[in-house]
Every structure is written in C-alpha cells, then in structure tokens.
Design a protein around this motif. Sequence first.
Motif, PDB file in Angstrom:
ATOM      1  N   VAL A 224      89.320   8.379  -2.912  1.00  0.00           N
ATOM      2  CA  VAL A 224      90.065   8.201  -4.162  1.00  0.00           C
ATOM      3  C   VAL A 224      89.985   6.719  -4.532  1.00  0.00           C
ATOM      4  O   VAL A 224      90.343   5.854  -3.723  1.00  0.00           O
ATOM      5  N   LEU A 225      89.492   6.446  -5.721  1.00  0.00           N
ATOM      6  CA  LEU A 225      89.353   5.055  -6.175  1.00  0.00           C
ATOM      7  C   LEU A 225      90.700   4.563  -6.705  1.00  0.00           C
ATOM      8  O   LEU A 225      91.218   5.075  -7.706  1.00  0.00           O
ATOM      9  N   ILE A 226      91.250   3.572  -6.005  1.00  0.00           N
ATOM     10  CA  ILE A 226      92.584   3.054  -6.350  1.00  0.00           C
ATOM     11  C   ILE A 226      92.415   1.580  -6.718  1.00  0.00           C
ATOM     12  O   ILE A 226      92.227   0.732  -5.831  1.00  0.00           O
ATOM     13  N   PRO A 227      92.457   1.261  -8.009  1.00  0.00           N
ATOM     14  CA  PRO A 227      92.159  -0.118  -8.434  1.00  0.00           C
ATOM     15  C   PRO A 227      93.056  -1.135  -7.739  1.00  0.00           C
ATOM     16  O   PRO A 227      94.264  -0.920  -7.604  1.00  0.00           O
ATOM     17  N   ASP A 231      89.040  -0.478  -4.187  1.00  0.00           N
ATOM     18  CA  ASP A 231      87.850  -0.384  -5.054  1.00  0.00           C
ATOM     19  C   ASP A 231      86.621  -1.051  -4.426  1.00  0.00           C
ATOM     20  O   ASP A 231      85.626  -0.382  -4.134  1.00  0.00           O
ATOM     21  N   VAL A 232      86.691  -2.334  -4.144  1.00  0.00           N
ATOM     22  CA  VAL A 232      85.529  -3.012  -3.564  1.00  0.00           C
ATOM     23  C   VAL A 232      85.279  -2.528  -2.130  1.00  0.00           C
ATOM     24  O   VAL A 232      84.139  -2.359  -1.700  1.00  0.00           O
ATOM     25  N   HIS A 233      86.363  -2.242  -1.438  1.00  0.00           N
ATOM     26  CA  HIS A 233      86.251  -1.770  -0.038  1.00  0.00           C
ATOM     27  C   HIS A 233      85.445  -0.479   0.071  1.00  0.00           C
ATOM     28  O   HIS A 233      84.856  -0.177   1.126  1.00  0.00           O
ATOM     29  N   LEU A 234      85.386   0.300  -1.012  1.00  0.00           N
ATOM     30  CA  LEU A 234      84.645   1.567  -0.942  1.00  0.00           C
ATOM     31  C   LEU A 234      83.163   1.351  -0.626  1.00  0.00           C
ATOM     32  O   LEU A 234      82.498   2.254  -0.111  1.00  0.00           O
ATOM     33  N   LEU A 235      82.651   0.147  -0.894  1.00  0.00           N
ATOM     34  CA  LEU A 235      81.264  -0.145  -0.511  1.00  0.00           C
ATOM     35  C   LEU A 235      81.111  -0.064   1.005  1.00  0.00           C
ATOM     36  O   LEU A 235      80.116   0.456   1.517  1.00  0.00           O
ATOM     37  N   GLU A 236      82.094  -0.598   1.718  1.00  0.00           N
ATOM     38  CA  GLU A 236      82.039  -0.532   3.193  1.00  0.00           C
ATOM     39  C   GLU A 236      82.188   0.914   3.671  1.00  0.00           C
ATOM     40  O   GLU A 236      81.543   1.332   4.629  1.00  0.00           O
ATOM     41  N   VAL A 237      83.056   1.650   2.989  1.00  0.00           N
ATOM     42  CA  VAL A 237      83.240   3.059   3.361  1.00  0.00           C
ATOM     43  C   VAL A 237      81.914   3.799   3.186  1.00  0.00           C
ATOM     44  O   VAL A 237      81.461   4.555   4.056  1.00  0.00           O
ATOM     45  N   SER A 238      81.269   3.535   2.063  1.00  0.00           N
ATOM     46  CA  SER A 238      80.015   4.214   1.744  1.00  0.00           C
ATOM     47  C   SER A 238      78.946   3.929   2.799  1.00  0.00           C
ATOM     48  O   SER A 238      78.242   4.826   3.268  1.00  0.00           O
ATOM     49  N   GLU A 239      78.853   2.658   3.185  1.00  0.00           N
ATOM     50  CA  GLU A 239      77.865   2.270   4.195  1.00  0.00           C
ATOM     51  C   GLU A 239      78.197   2.930   5.547  1.00  0.00           C
ATOM     52  O   GLU A 239      77.303   3.436   6.246  1.00  0.00           O
ATOM     53  N   ALA A 240      79.477   2.966   5.885  1.00  0.00           N
ATOM     54  CA  ALA A 240      79.868   3.563   7.185  1.00  0.00           C
ATOM     55  C   ALA A 240      79.542   5.051   7.222  1.00  0.00           C
ATOM     56  O   ALA A 240      79.047   5.555   8.234  1.00  0.00           O
ATOM     57  N   VAL A 241      79.792   5.749   6.130  1.00  0.00           N
ATOM     58  CA  VAL A 241      79.551   7.202   6.183  1.00  0.00           C
ATOM     59  C   VAL A 241      78.056   7.514   6.079  1.00  0.00           C
ATOM     60  O   VAL A 241      77.586   8.518   6.594  1.00  0.00           O
ATOM     61  N   ARG A 242      77.300   6.596   5.472  1.00  0.00           N
ATOM     62  CA  ARG A 242      75.842   6.768   5.501  1.00  0.00           C
ATOM     63  C   ARG A 242      75.348   6.674   6.937  1.00  0.00           C
ATOM     64  O   ARG A 242      74.581   7.512   7.408  1.00  0.00           O
ATOM     65  N   GLN A 243      75.849   5.652   7.636  1.00  0.00           N
ATOM     66  CA  GLN A 243      75.416   5.483   9.026  1.00  0.00           C
ATOM     67  C   GLN A 243      75.839   6.671   9.889  1.00  0.00           C
ATOM     68  O   GLN A 243      75.123   7.076  10.790  1.00  0.00           O
ATOM     69  N   LEU A 283      77.379   1.098  -7.437  1.00  0.00           N
ATOM     70  CA  LEU A 283      77.232   0.217  -6.270  1.00  0.00           C
ATOM     71  C   LEU A 283      77.146   1.031  -4.980  1.00  0.00           C
ATOM     72  O   LEU A 283      76.288   0.787  -4.133  1.00  0.00           O
ATOM     73  N   CYS A 284      78.020   2.020  -4.850  1.00  0.00           N
ATOM     74  CA  CYS A 284      77.989   2.849  -3.639  1.00  0.00           C
ATOM     75  C   CYS A 284      76.730   3.718  -3.608  1.00  0.00           C
ATOM     76  O   CYS A 284      76.269   4.116  -2.535  1.00  0.00           O
ATOM     77  N   GLY A 285      76.186   3.982  -4.779  1.00  0.00           N
ATOM     78  CA  GLY A 285      74.963   4.781  -4.862  1.00  0.00           C
ATOM     79  C   GLY A 285      73.782   4.137  -4.162  1.00  0.00           C
ATOM     80  O   GLY A 285      72.798   4.803  -3.833  1.00  0.00           O
ATOM     81  N   ALA A 286      73.883   2.830  -3.901  1.00  0.00           N
ATOM     82  CA  ALA A 286      72.817   2.174  -3.140  1.00  0.00           C
ATOM     83  C   ALA A 286      72.832   2.640  -1.686  1.00  0.00           C
ATOM     84  O   ALA A 286      71.831   2.571  -0.990  1.00  0.00           O
ATOM     85  N   HIS A 287      74.006   3.091  -1.215  1.00  0.00           N
ATOM     86  CA  HIS A 287      74.121   3.559   0.173  1.00  0.00           C
ATOM     87  C   HIS A 287      74.007   5.073   0.265  1.00  0.00           C
ATOM     88  O   HIS A 287      73.339   5.601   1.133  1.00  0.00           O
TER      89      HIS A 287
END
Length: 473
Positions: A224-227, A231-243, A283-287
């Motif tokens: 859930v995107l919570i401004p 918001d920015v932290h979701l990039l780290e979440v995205s990378e972690a779940v990709r891994q 941005l998260c789409g890169a991961h």
Amino acid sequence: MKASTGINQGGCSGSGSKGGCGSSARPTQFTRAQADKVAQHPCYSPGAHHKYARMHLAVAPACNVQCNYCNRKFDCANESRPGVVSELISPQEAIRKAKAVAAAIPQLSVIGIAGPGDPLANLGRTFNTLEGLRSQLPDVKLCVSTNGLMLPQSVDQLVELGVDHVTVTLNAIDARVSEQIYAWVDYDGERYYGKEGAQLLIDQQLEGISKLIERGVLVKINSVLIPGINDVHLLEVSEAVRQAGAFLHNIMPLIAKPEHGTHFGLNGQREPLDYELTQIRELCGAHMPQMAHCQQCRADAVGMLGEDRSQEFNLNQLPERSEPYQTTMQRRTLLQAAIASQGASEEEGAKLVAVASEGGNLVDLHFGHAKRFHIYSVSSEGVVRVGERLTPVYCQGPDECDEGEDRFAQLLGLLEDMDAVFCARLGLEPWEKLEQAGIQPVVEYAWQPVHEALAQWWQQLPKLAQPRRRGVA
Ligand SMILES: C[S@@+](CC[C@H](N)C(=O)[O-])C[C@H]1O[C@@H](n2cnc3c(N)ncnc32)[C@H](O)[C@@H]1O
Ligand code: SF4
Ligand code: SF4
C-alpha cells in the motif's frame, strides 16, 4: 492460437487501473507451467482479466495485526474496497456459494480467501474452506491473500491443499517504516507494539515468502503506497522481493477517508496522487513486473475484474438445489477450452487431455500419485492449457492402497469427460478401467515436456479427427 502467457510484459495493461503504469518491468523468466498458471489468473496476467473471473469467499473475520489504514466493516453493500463485505459466511456456506457462482459464471477460474480479516488468523475456517473447495470443486485455482504473519507455519498445509497462488502484503522491510503503518501485532498469545512488533511481522513475512517460493508457489506482493511513510522505501521492498523470487508487485494506492474510521483516515494521512502512484510504479518497475489492473476488490467480490456481482450471490439468493458439480465442471471445461482457443476447438475435433505432472512441465507422475491433473485442449490450433483438476491421491504406498478402489472410482468420475490421460506409469488394472470408460491411457511420452508430448500425440492421431465422443448435458 495459444493462450497468452503474461510473461515479460511488466504486468501493465493500463485498462481498469486506478492510476497509470508505463513501467518498463524487468523480465521475469517463467517455466512454461508457471506461465500457464499465470495465464489463467485474472489478477496475475493482464491478458487474463478479460477472459477469467475471480471470487473471494468472506470466511475470515479476525485479524492478527492492526494496519492503520484498515477498518473491517461488515454491513456495507454499496461500498467496494478491501476489507468490506456484505455477509460473513461459514466454510459450508462458502462451498455452496462457490458452486453456484461456478455454475453461473463459467469464466470463474480462481477462488480466493482475502478477508475481511486475515485468512491465516482464522486457520480453522480458512483451511476448512480450502479443503472443501479442493474436494468438491476440483477445477478451480485456490488463492490466499495474507499479511504474512502466520505464513511460515502455514506453507506446508497451503501447498498440500493445492494453493499455488498467494498474495502477501508487504508494506515495508524496515521496522522504522513499518511501525508507522501497524498499530500492533498479535503473535503466540502476546501483543507486540512499535519496532518490536514491526520487526516480528517483517521476519515472518520474509521467511514465509521464501518458503512459498521454495515450494513452487507463485507469490504476488501487495504494497500500500502511503505518501510520506513508505513511498520511496517501496524501492527497497521491490528489490527485496525480486531477490526472494516473487513474480509480481502490486502497488496499491492508500484509501484513507475520514468516514472509513481508520487511524489514517481520521488523522489526515493523505492518499497518493495519481502521478505519485505512476512514478513509484515506474521506479519499482525497474526491479519487478508491476500490476496496474488491480481493482482493490471487496473481500466478497465476484465476477470479472472491474465488475462486482457480489450482490447477486448473497446466501438468500442462491438456488436451493444445484446440479451435480461434475456436470458443472465438465461444462466449464468445454467453455474454457472454447474461450482459450477462441471457439475453434469443437469444430476441429479438439481432444481434452489430462496430464499427470508434478509441476506441469513434464509428463512425470504415476497416474495414482498425481495430486492434480493439468487439463489441455489439443487440436490443429495447438496445445492450450484450459485448467486443472485437483484430486485425492489414489495410492501413496502399500499401507494406503486398501482405499484404492474408492479413490480410483473418484478419479474416473473426475476424468470421465477426458479423451486421454497422459502419465509416466499406470498399472494394468487402472489401464483397463480407463479404457472401458472410453479414456485412452498414454504412457509413451513419460518424462517428455508436456506441450511437445501432446503436440506429437496429436500429429499421430488419424488425420480425420473424430468429433468429441461426449457432450455434456
Ligand atoms: C483487506 S486485505 C485482506 C488480506 C490480508 N488481511 C492482508 O492485509 O493482506 C486485502 C488487501 O487490501 C489492502 N488494504 C486494506 N485496506 C486498505 C486501504 N485502506 N487502502 C489500500 N489498501 C488497503 C491490504 O493491505 C491488502 O493488501
Ligand atoms: S492485515 Fe489485512 S485485514 Fe488485517 S488490519 Fe491489515 S488490511 Fe486489515
Ligand atoms: S484486489 Fe486486486 S489482486 Fe485482489 S482480486 Fe482484486 S484485482 Fe485481484
């Protein structure tokens, strides 16, 4: 005319999306069998959401965490958002409702449990429902949506019951962020607050996600995107779940209106603007491949994505009597074959074939050991997966074989509309019984890839393909 696989497309259809997309998602490599599973799940494949329907069974009222954005209300028929339902139902009522919806909406491919609380905070109700679905509606995919707190201890049972799609809500992987989203976490009889509760939840979520992926389950992550909070932290979440090996990330906009009575709604936490959602997804789409067609459905949603027919299927509207589910299932398979191959199969003498396969890649299982049969329509149009049927195990070893006769009768019933059954091995007696039932046993393609085996088999059939032997009532 093959089914759309949904591979490498970034999960972005744009249509029906709340917010934009435009993500250039990093490609995810799927096996053919995984791609087939994705292709028939309306939430997992943008191509599938026009063809297949889903339903949620609202059997899980309790929750073991308190998200600051959630308020589960039970009596709100005209509102459509996560956590909202018109009626909470028992596992028995859920099975009745599922059969009625499967008969009325043949495109129904997936039945999920997504609340209104957390399915794994209601283990008895959830697993009773899943067991009932598995034994009584063997042709539907089972799906569960959870906050992940009880995942590590639930993975074995979920896999055993044939659940091969799980959504985990992961809003943060840093306790300093997470503690702003969760008021408390209940675990093992204790209530945890602040960073301690947040870290406990994160640890359980990440362990559960890894275990699911190890067991071959397709894992979608909801965030859930919570401004101003994650918001920015979701990039780290995205990378972690990709891994970790998750295959789709669904970033959903926060819904926070004062009238919903949530902590965030009452305290002025704002919802994201459309462009903020688009940016974060890009941005998260890169991961990770991004889902952008999520409709943020109610916990009792019914129908194609984007439509909500839940009000047509309240318990008091269900028919008193329904046809035997076997008849419903056979009709559904024929209709889904027609949908998958766009209507060409019947006229061209398409064959329906059941394949005993562990993961759907190879013809690799003994007939009696199959926990599910993968169902294909095979015709001059090609090999198209049209579904699967979950089955009780016929014989797990000498100690259990005295039950074999009954289970074999169940299996015959499950497969009676098939033209052929592919498996790696088969005993003489079941071979003869299958033949007597008009089902051709095929073992020549043991250990070969399923699609190639079926295509080769089709090639060597007599050129004038016979029309299908059986219709359904
Ligand atoms: C109602 S929950 C049920 C499943 C489970 N309890 C969970 O939280 O994952 C389904 C999804 O809706 C999301 N959700 C609930 N309330 C929301 C809100 N106010 N805004 C955005 N998403 C919300 C949850 O985060 C979760 O991803
Ligand atoms: S985990 Fe799910 S049901 Fe529980 S409070 Fe959060 S959103 Fe609501
Ligand atoms: S809430 Fe989103 S992911 Fe869940 S069923 Fe609806 S569209 Fe699919």
